[in-house]
Motif scaffolding. Structure first.
Motif, PDB file in Angstrom:
ATOM      1  N   ASP A   1       0.833  -1.203   0.000  1.00  0.00           N
ATOM      2  CA  ASP A   1       0.000   0.000   0.000  1.00  0.00           C
ATOM      3  C   ASP A   1       0.866   1.250   0.000  1.00  0.00           C
ATOM      4  OD1 ASP A   1      -2.515   1.504   0.371  1.00  0.00           O
ATOM      5  OD2 ASP A   1      -1.680   1.952   2.336  1.00  0.00           O
ATOM      6  N   CYS A   2       1.950   1.234   0.775  1.00  0.00           N
ATOM      7  CA  CYS A   2       2.871   2.383   0.798  1.00  0.00           C
ATOM      8  C   CYS A   2       3.507   2.591  -0.575  1.00  0.00           C
ATOM      9  CB  CYS A   2       3.966   2.146   1.843  1.00  0.00           C
ATOM     10  SG  CYS A   2       3.405   2.236   3.555  1.00  0.00           S
ATOM     11  N   ILE A   3       3.875   1.501  -1.239  1.00  0.00           N
ATOM     12  CA  ILE A   3       4.453   1.595  -2.586  1.00  0.00           C
ATOM     13  C   ILE A   3       3.440   2.223  -3.539  1.00  0.00           C
ATOM     14  CG2 ILE A   3       5.306   0.272  -4.559  1.00  0.00           C
ATOM     15  CD1 ILE A   3       6.401  -1.773  -2.538  1.00  0.00           C
ATOM     16  N   ALA A   4       2.180   1.799  -3.411  1.00  0.00           N
ATOM     17  CA  ALA A   4       1.129   2.331  -4.292  1.00  0.00           C
ATOM     18  C   ALA A   4       0.936   3.821  -4.087  1.00  0.00           C
ATOM     19  CB  ALA A   4      -0.186   1.593  -4.026  1.00  0.00           C
ATOM     20  N   ARG A   5       1.263   4.325  -2.890  1.00  0.00           N
ATOM     21  CA  ARG A   5       1.137   5.755  -2.616  1.00  0.00           C
ATOM     22  C   ARG A   5       2.371   6.530  -3.031  1.00  0.00           C
ATOM     23  NH1 ARG A   5       0.398   6.759   3.099  1.00  0.00           N
ATOM     24  NH2 ARG A   5       0.824   4.600   3.615  1.00  0.00           N
ATOM     25  N   GLY A   6       3.363   5.820  -3.628  1.00  0.00           N
ATOM     26  CA  GLY A   6       4.540   6.487  -4.135  1.00  0.00           C
ATOM     27  C   GLY A   6       5.634   6.700  -3.117  1.00  0.00           C
ATOM     28  N   LEU A   7       5.556   6.041  -1.952  1.00  0.00           N
ATOM     29  CA  LEU A   7       6.581   6.223  -0.935  1.00  0.00           C
ATOM     30  C   LEU A   7       7.866   5.494  -1.322  1.00  0.00           C
ATOM     31  CD1 LEU A   7       4.604   5.848   2.422  1.00  0.00           C
ATOM     32  CD2 LEU A   7       4.891   7.851   0.975  1.00  0.00           C
ATOM     33  N   SER A   8       9.015   6.110  -1.022  1.00  0.00           N
ATOM     34  CA  SER A   8      10.308   5.457  -1.237  1.00  0.00           C
ATOM     35  C   SER A   8      10.536   4.453  -0.107  1.00  0.00           C
ATOM     36  CB  SER A   8      11.426   6.495  -1.223  1.00  0.00           C
ATOM     37  OG  SER A   8      11.546   7.055   0.077  1.00  0.00           O
ATOM     38  N   ASN A   9      11.586   3.636  -0.265  1.00  0.00           N
ATOM     39  CA  ASN A   9      11.898   2.676   0.800  1.00  0.00           C
ATOM     40  C   ASN A   9      12.141   3.391   2.122  1.00  0.00           C
ATOM     41  OD1 ASN A   9      11.711   0.789  -1.164  1.00  0.00           O
ATOM     42  ND2 ASN A   9      13.820   0.032  -1.006  1.00  0.00           N
ATOM     43  N   LYS A  10      12.870   4.519   2.066  1.00  0.00           N
ATOM     44  CA  LYS A  10      13.164   5.266   3.285  1.00  0.00           C
ATOM     45  C   LYS A  10      11.884   5.788   3.924  1.00  0.00           C
ATOM     46  CE  LYS A  10      15.982   9.124   4.996  1.00  0.00           C
ATOM     47  NZ  LYS A  10      16.940  10.189   4.611  1.00  0.00           N
ATOM     48  N   GLU A  11      10.978   6.295   3.092  1.00  0.00           N
ATOM     49  CA  GLU A  11       9.709   6.822   3.622  1.00  0.00           C
ATOM     50  C   GLU A  11       8.847   5.701   4.192  1.00  0.00           C
ATOM     51  OE1 GLU A  11       9.041  10.716   0.739  1.00  0.00           O
ATOM     52  OE2 GLU A  11       8.631   8.703  -0.036  1.00  0.00           O
ATOM     53  N   ILE A  12       8.875   4.531   3.556  1.00  0.00           N
ATOM     54  CA  ILE A  12       8.125   3.383   4.079  1.00  0.00           C
ATOM     55  C   ILE A  12       8.682   2.982   5.442  1.00  0.00           C
ATOM     56  CG2 ILE A  12       7.567   0.950   3.722  1.00  0.00           C
ATOM     57  CD1 ILE A  12       7.695   1.485   0.700  1.00  0.00           C
ATOM     58  N   ALA A  13      10.026   2.971   5.543  1.00  0.00           N
ATOM     59  CA  ALA A  13      10.652   2.612   6.811  1.00  0.00           C
ATOM     60  C   ALA A  13      10.223   3.569   7.919  1.00  0.00           C
ATOM     61  CB  ALA A  13      12.175   2.607   6.651  1.00  0.00           C
ATOM     62  N   ASN A  14      10.205   4.869   7.598  1.00  0.00           N
ATOM     63  CA  ASN A  14       9.781   5.858   8.590  1.00  0.00           C
ATOM     64  C   ASN A  14       8.321   5.704   8.960  1.00  0.00           C
ATOM     65  OD1 ASN A  14      12.316   7.020   8.688  1.00  0.00           O
ATOM     66  ND2 ASN A  14      11.854   8.513   7.061  1.00  0.00           N
ATOM     67  N   GLU A  15       7.484   5.462   7.940  1.00  0.00           N
ATOM     68  CA  GLU A  15       6.037   5.346   8.186  1.00  0.00           C
ATOM     69  C   GLU A  15       5.717   4.151   9.067  1.00  0.00           C
ATOM     70  OE1 GLU A  15       3.389   6.878   5.885  1.00  0.00           O
ATOM     71  OE2 GLU A  15       1.712   5.521   6.262  1.00  0.00           O
ATOM     72  N   LEU A  16       6.421   3.037   8.859  1.00  0.00           N
ATOM     73  CA  LEU A  16       6.097   1.810   9.594  1.00  0.00           C
ATOM     74  C   LEU A  16       7.053   1.569  10.767  1.00  0.00           C
ATOM     75  CD1 LEU A  16       5.299  -0.551   6.566  1.00  0.00           C
ATOM     76  CD2 LEU A  16       3.729   0.871   7.903  1.00  0.00           C
ATOM     77  N   SER A  17       7.981   2.491  10.986  1.00  0.00           N
ATOM     78  CA  SER A  17       8.937   2.383  12.103  1.00  0.00           C
ATOM     79  C   SER A  17       9.739   1.091  12.033  1.00  0.00           C
ATOM     80  CB  SER A  17       8.193   2.477  13.451  1.00  0.00           C
ATOM     81  OG  SER A  17       7.510   3.695  13.566  1.00  0.00           O
ATOM     82  N   ILE A  18      10.272   0.805  10.850  1.00  0.00           N
ATOM     83  CA  ILE A  18      11.136  -0.361  10.660  1.00  0.00           C
ATOM     84  C   ILE A  18      12.368   0.094   9.890  1.00  0.00           C
ATOM     85  CG2 ILE A  18       9.269  -2.062  10.708  1.00  0.00           C
ATOM     86  CD1 ILE A  18       9.213  -2.068   7.701  1.00  0.00           C
ATOM     87  N   SER A  19      13.389  -0.756   9.780  1.00  0.00           N
ATOM     88  CA  SER A  19      14.623  -0.357   9.095  1.00  0.00           C
ATOM     89  C   SER A  19      14.465  -0.432   7.577  1.00  0.00           C
ATOM     90  CB  SER A  19      15.762  -1.271   9.532  1.00  0.00           C
ATOM     91  OG  SER A  19      15.595  -2.558   8.980  1.00  0.00           O
ATOM     92  N   GLY A  20      15.356   0.288   6.873  1.00  0.00           N
ATOM     93  CA  GLY A  20      15.335   0.235   5.423  1.00  0.00           C
ATOM     94  C   GLY A  20      15.629  -1.161   4.896  1.00  0.00           C
ATOM     95  N   GLN A  21      16.517  -1.877   5.575  1.00  0.00           N
ATOM     96  CA  GLN A  21      16.829  -3.239   5.146  1.00  0.00           C
ATOM     97  C   GLN A  21      15.609  -4.151   5.299  1.00  0.00           C
ATOM     98  OE1 GLN A  21      19.695  -4.356   3.615  1.00  0.00           O
ATOM     99  NE2 GLN A  21      18.370  -6.132   3.281  1.00  0.00           N
ATOM    100  N   THR A  22      14.841  -3.931   6.368  1.00  0.00           N
ATOM    101  CA  THR A  22      13.624  -4.744   6.558  1.00  0.00           C
ATOM    102  C   THR A  22      12.628  -4.479   5.433  1.00  0.00           C
ATOM    103  OG1 THR A  22      13.917  -4.718   8.956  1.00  0.00           O
ATOM    104  CG2 THR A  22      11.718  -5.262   8.130  1.00  0.00           C
ATOM    105  N   VAL A  23      12.519  -3.216   5.033  1.00  0.00           N
ATOM    106  CA  VAL A  23      11.630  -2.880   3.909  1.00  0.00           C
ATOM    107  C   VAL A  23      12.080  -3.628   2.659  1.00  0.00           C
ATOM    108  CG1 VAL A  23      10.840  -1.046   2.370  1.00  0.00           C
ATOM    109  CG2 VAL A  23      11.024  -0.630   4.829  1.00  0.00           C
ATOM    110  N   LYS A  24      13.390  -3.598   2.386  1.00  0.00           N
ATOM    111  CA  LYS A  24      13.909  -4.291   1.189  1.00  0.00           C
ATOM    112  C   LYS A  24      13.623  -5.792   1.262  1.00  0.00           C
ATOM    113  CE  LYS A  24      17.647  -1.014   0.218  1.00  0.00           C
ATOM    114  NZ  LYS A  24      19.102  -0.808   0.149  1.00  0.00           N
ATOM    115  N   ASN A  25      13.785  -6.364   2.451  1.00  0.00           N
ATOM    116  CA  ASN A  25      13.505  -7.802   2.613  1.00  0.00           C
ATOM    117  C   ASN A  25      12.039  -8.121   2.320  1.00  0.00           C
ATOM    118  OD1 ASN A  25      16.160  -8.141   3.369  1.00  0.00           O
ATOM    119  ND2 ASN A  25      15.722  -8.200   5.561  1.00  0.00           N
ATOM    120  N   HIS A  26      11.146  -7.256   2.822  1.00  0.00           N
ATOM    121  CA  HIS A  26       9.714  -7.479   2.585  1.00  0.00           C
ATOM    122  C   HIS A  26       9.386  -7.361   1.091  1.00  0.00           C
ATOM    123  CE1 HIS A  26       8.121  -8.082   6.557  1.00  0.00           C
ATOM    124  NE2 HIS A  26       8.612  -6.960   7.019  1.00  0.00           N
ATOM    125  N   ILE A  27       9.983  -6.362   0.424  1.00  0.00           N
ATOM    126  CA  ILE A  27       9.706  -6.175  -1.005  1.00  0.00           C
ATOM    127  C   ILE A  27      10.203  -7.377  -1.803  1.00  0.00           C
ATOM    128  CG2 ILE A  27      10.279  -4.790  -3.035  1.00  0.00           C
ATOM    129  CD1 ILE A  27      10.264  -2.328  -1.217  1.00  0.00           C
TER     130      ILE A  27
END
Length: 240
Positions: free
Chosen positions: A175-201
């Motif tokens: 959903d965050c990707i669909a809203r145009g958020l970058s990995n860094k912005e997704i990490a901030n929004e969900l309070s997780i690390s950038g590496q965790t975002v990459k792993n999920h993607i």
């Protein structure tokens, strides 16, 4: 005399006037208190964790993370919470989907205030009013029965994939990707690390068998897991 343990209700709808109307309908009930309102799925998930409601009223047609996915994530995180799915019009397919995500009740949004109060009180007791709705619709009952028969012939992993190809966190990230958020912005929004975002993607792309995040979003929209409706908050091509 004030009820010391009122039923805590969270209202999720993108229309402020509808949320206000629901609040007005409930304000005279001594045994019910509205603890919060959310206008989209992400806000709803955050408020649900913070406010600990007993019952959630959710519009099925939310922009972004739709009401069914919001319901599914909430039920996964806290099965105790009762979900009432509201829709502009009652539809057999929506009713079937509401059953699949674990909703306790399904109703049109023009429900009478007294009936809504009854729904909230019964759902707070743990009742599944949606079963009554299914029995009143033979076509849906047949479809549910057919679905259970198919599930009986599958193993646990296949069953899990049928109902939940992605985890609740992966749906949030999509959903965050669909809203145009970058990995860094997704990490901030969900309070997780950038590496965790990459792993999920990486996991999302693998499960959906697509090659990039754009295709993953298109796949999710086609499946009805998310809906477009947000104003993009950043450059959609950014991934850092």
């Amino acid at each position: 005399m004030t009820n010391p343990n009122p039923i805590r209700v969270l209202i999720i709808d993108d229309h402020p006037l509808f949320r206000q109307g629901i609040r007005w309908s409930l304000e005279d009930a001594d045994d019910i208190t509205v603890v919060g309102e959310a206008e989209n799925g992400q806000e709803a998930l955050k408020l649900t964790e913070r406010l600990n409601p007993d019952v959630v009223l959710v519009d099925i047609n939310l922009p972004g993370l739709n009401g069914l996915e919001v319901a599914r994530v909430i039920k996964r995180r806290d099965p105790r919470i009762g979900i009432i799915v509201l829709s502009v019009y009652e539809d057999d397919d929506q009713l079937f989907q509401a059953i699949k995500v674990g909703a306790a009740a399904y109703s049109s949004k023009d429900v009478h205030p007294e009936e809504l109060l009854m729904f909230i009180r019964e759902v707070a007791k743990g009742r599944y009013l949606i079963n009554d709705a299914v029995l009143a619709r033979p076509a849906v009952a047949t479809r549910v029965l057919h679905q259970f028969r198919e599930l009986a012939a599958t193993d646990d992993e296949q069953t899990s994939n049928l109902f939940a190809p992605l985890t609740s966190r992966e749906i949030e990230i999509l959903d965050c990707i669909a809203r145009g958020l970058s990995n860094k912005e997704i990490a901030n929004e969900l309070s997780i690390s950038g590496q965790t975002v990459k792993n999920h993607i990486t996991s999302i792309l693998s499960k959906l068998q697509v090659n990039d995040r754009t295709m993953a979003v298109i796949y999710a929209i086609k499946k009805g897991w998310i809906k477009m409706g947000y104003t993009l908050s950043s450059d959609p091509s950014s991934t850092e």
